[in-house]
Design an enzyme around this catalytic site. Structure first.
Site, mmCIF file in Angstrom:
data_model
loop_
_atom_site.group_PDB
_atom_site.id
_atom_site.type_symbol
_atom_site.label_atom_id
_atom_site.label_comp_id
_atom_site.label_asym_id
_atom_site.label_seq_id
_atom_site.Cartn_x
_atom_site.Cartn_y
_atom_site.Cartn_z
ATOM 1 N N THR A 113 28.849 30.596 16.303
ATOM 2 C CA THR A 113 29.282 31.470 17.386
ATOM 3 C C THR A 113 28.023 31.968 18.083
ATOM 4 O OG1 THR A 113 31.156 32.204 16.067
ATOM 5 C CG2 THR A 113 30.581 33.552 17.972
ATOM 6 N N LYS A 136 36.302 31.731 22.248
ATOM 7 C CA LYS A 136 36.098 32.460 20.989
ATOM 8 C C LYS A 136 35.827 33.945 21.267
ATOM 9 C CE LYS A 136 34.354 33.295 16.747
ATOM 10 N NZ LYS A 136 35.003 33.187 15.472
ATOM 11 N N LYS A 182 29.179 41.605 15.991
ATOM 12 C CA LYS A 182 28.427 40.535 16.670
ATOM 13 C C LYS A 182 29.254 39.965 17.824
ATOM 14 C CE LYS A 182 27.060 35.723 16.201
ATOM 15 N NZ LYS A 182 26.907 34.513 15.408
HETATM 16 P P1 NAD Z 1 25.143 32.616 7.166
HETATM 17 O O1 NAD Z 1 24.089 33.609 7.483
HETATM 18 O O2 NAD Z 1 25.792 32.633 5.832
HETATM 19 O O3 NAD Z 1 24.557 31.120 7.392
HETATM 20 C C1 NAD Z 1 23.647 30.764 8.384
HETATM 21 C C2 NAD Z 1 22.613 29.853 7.739
HETATM 22 O O4 NAD Z 1 21.726 29.366 8.737
HETATM 23 C C3 NAD Z 1 21.756 30.568 6.690
HETATM 24 O O5 NAD Z 1 21.874 29.894 5.451
HETATM 25 C C4 NAD Z 1 20.348 30.487 7.279
HETATM 26 O O6 NAD Z 1 19.354 30.325 6.264
HETATM 27 C C5 NAD Z 1 20.444 29.256 8.140
HETATM 28 N N1 NAD Z 1 19.433 29.181 9.197
HETATM 29 C C6 NAD Z 1 19.031 30.133 10.070
HETATM 30 N N2 NAD Z 1 18.102 29.644 10.899
HETATM 31 C C7 NAD Z 1 17.914 28.347 10.544
HETATM 32 C C8 NAD Z 1 17.076 27.315 11.036
HETATM 33 N N3 NAD Z 1 16.239 27.513 12.077
HETATM 34 N N4 NAD Z 1 17.122 26.106 10.440
HETATM 35 C C9 NAD Z 1 17.957 25.896 9.391
HETATM 36 N N5 NAD Z 1 18.782 26.841 8.891
HETATM 37 C C10 NAD Z 1 18.750 28.049 9.459
HETATM 38 O O7 NAD Z 1 26.242 32.759 8.318
HETATM 39 P P2 NAD Z 1 27.738 32.184 8.313
HETATM 40 O O8 NAD Z 1 28.659 33.252 7.853
HETATM 41 O O9 NAD Z 1 27.736 30.846 7.677
HETATM 42 O O10 NAD Z 1 27.986 32.035 9.877
HETATM 43 C C11 NAD Z 1 27.467 30.947 10.638
HETATM 44 C C12 NAD Z 1 28.028 31.027 12.036
HETATM 45 O O11 NAD Z 1 29.459 30.972 11.980
HETATM 46 C C13 NAD Z 1 27.673 32.305 12.777
HETATM 47 O O12 NAD Z 1 27.381 31.991 14.115
HETATM 48 C C14 NAD Z 1 28.928 33.149 12.655
HETATM 49 O O13 NAD Z 1 29.085 34.055 13.714
HETATM 50 C C15 NAD Z 1 30.000 32.075 12.687
HETATM 51 N N6 NAD Z 1 31.269 32.460 12.047
HETATM 52 C C16 NAD Z 1 31.275 33.031 10.819
HETATM 53 C C17 NAD Z 1 32.490 33.375 10.230
HETATM 54 C C18 NAD Z 1 32.519 34.015 8.855
HETATM 55 O O14 NAD Z 1 33.604 34.498 8.459
HETATM 56 N N7 NAD Z 1 31.442 34.023 8.095
HETATM 57 C C19 NAD Z 1 33.694 33.148 10.907
HETATM 58 C C20 NAD Z 1 33.659 32.526 12.152
HETATM 59 C C21 NAD Z 1 32.439 32.181 12.718
#
Ligand code: NAD
Length: 315
Positions: free
Chosen positions: A98, A173, A249
């Site tokens: 997102t 979204k 966010k």
């Molecule tokens: P998270 O923080 O658990 O995972 C993100 C991952 O990206 C981390 O493991 C981090 O180390 C990695 N990362 C960051 N920068 C990086 C880079 N340059 N290279 C490689 N890896 C890198 O977050 P999440 O909960 O998995 O969410 C991911 C996305 O999904 C977000 O944009 C969030 O808004 C969206 N989202 C999350 C949910 C939820 O319920 N968790 C629901 C819908 C959408």
């Protein structure tokens, strides 16, 4: 433009990306993954993902590369730092993070200039949906690019809604989640008012869930436990679910997207309220936990109306 996508790169193996990549492995695809965090890499390896040392390495020989990153900044950094140059022409890039609409459009432009296909496909469904493979994807991009990626998305989700051109998935979204943030506050305020008026949670739930107050925040994620309503985070001390800081966010993204182009006063108000809830102890709780913060505000509210009821002056 139909071709077999069998070698998949996956960048960002966190709470969402980890289980999504695992579902691609289960579907029989070769998945190469990268994350900055060692724990994420270890967990992915245990799920059958071949881990590599950089975002660029993920892309070498990949038919498609999926990103699941925290924000637009991370996405553009990844694309600039190896992804775009390491991909062979016509590789499909799917960003499931997102992110803000502008970053998404910039990412599309970088990909298109390099002769790559590009789709933005943010998700709804949370970690539960990512693990079960039942996510909903909101897809933006060229129709042929979306069609090319649809089989891949079907391994990770139950449904893909085509929303329009570059960035349209992110736009959908952010609009949807603005409705959700506002409506959760509306439902919470109604329960807190009901409490003040001596109404039981069950009575208000039974009326509103079958009347015009019905909405997802009430019927699927009710901010109070009820007898006939759903088992929701309210029944487990507001453990998420969908964490309050993720709602914040998305409401910030909605505010930024609206700046100068749309009047979204309730969206902005909801963002300010979640800002305070998260800062004042709500971080890590489900977003429906904001009802506790709203209840606390009531302690400071006047207990008698400040304006006299005109009907009472004529007795
Ligand atoms: P998270 O923080 O658990 O995972 C993100 C991952 O990206 C981390 O493991 C981090 O180390 C990695 N990362 C960051 N920068 C990086 C880079 N340059 N290279 C490689 N890896 C890198 O977050 P999440 O909960 O998995 O969410 C991911 C996305 O999904 C977000 O944009 C969030 O808004 C969206 N989202 C999350 C949910 C939820 O319920 N968790 C629901 C819908 C959408």
């Amino acid at each position: 433009l139909t071709r077999q996508l069998s070698t998949i790169g996956f960048i960002g193996l966190g709470n969402m990306g980890g289980p999504m990549a695992a579902n691609l492995v289960k579907a029989g695809l070769a998945v190469r993954g990268y994350d900055l965090a060692t724990e994420a890499l270890d967990a992915a390896r245990a799920n059958g993902v071949q881990t590599v040392g950089s975002a660029g390495e993920v892309c070498v020989g990949a038919d498609a590369v999926i990103t699941m990153l925290p924000s637009g900044r991370h996405l553009l950094e990844c694309y600039g730092d190896g992804v775009i140059t390491a991909c062979a022409p016509k590789t499909l890039l799917i960003d499931c993070s997102t992110v803000d609409v502008n970053s998404s459009r910039q990412a599309h432009a970088l990909a298109t200039e390099a002769g790559l296909y590009s789709v933005d496909a943010p998700v709804s469904g949370g970690v539960v949906g990512a693990t079960a493979g039942t996510l909903t994807f909101m897809a933006g991009g060229q129709p042929d690019a979306i069609a090319l990626g649809s089989g891949l998305l079907a391994h990770m989700g139950a449904r893909t809604v085509t929303c329009g051109g570059a960035g349209a998935g992110q736009a959908a979204k952010v609009c949807n989640n603005m409705i959700l943030g506002i409506s959760m506050i509306a439902v919470s305020e109604a329960f807190v008012l009901g409490e003040a008026l001596g109404l039981t949670h069950d009575a208000l739930y039974d009326v509103a869930s079958t009347a015009s107050g019905q909405c997802w925040a009430l019927s699927s994620n009710c901010p109070v436990p009820t007898t006939s309503g759903p088992v929701s985070p309210a029944s487990r001390e507001y453990q998420p679910g969908f964490a309050a800081e993720l709602m914040l966010k998305d409401l910030r993204l909605a505010r930024d997207a609206a700046a100068g182009v749309a009047a979204t006063s309730l969206g902005v108000h909801a963002q300010e309220q979640y800002e305070r809830y998260v800062a004042e102890g709500g971080e890590g709780s489900d977003f429906s936990g904001i009802i506790r913060w709203i209840r606390d505000q009531g302690d400071a509210a006047p207990t008698t109306p400040t304006t006299a009821d005109p009907r009472e002056t004529h007795s």
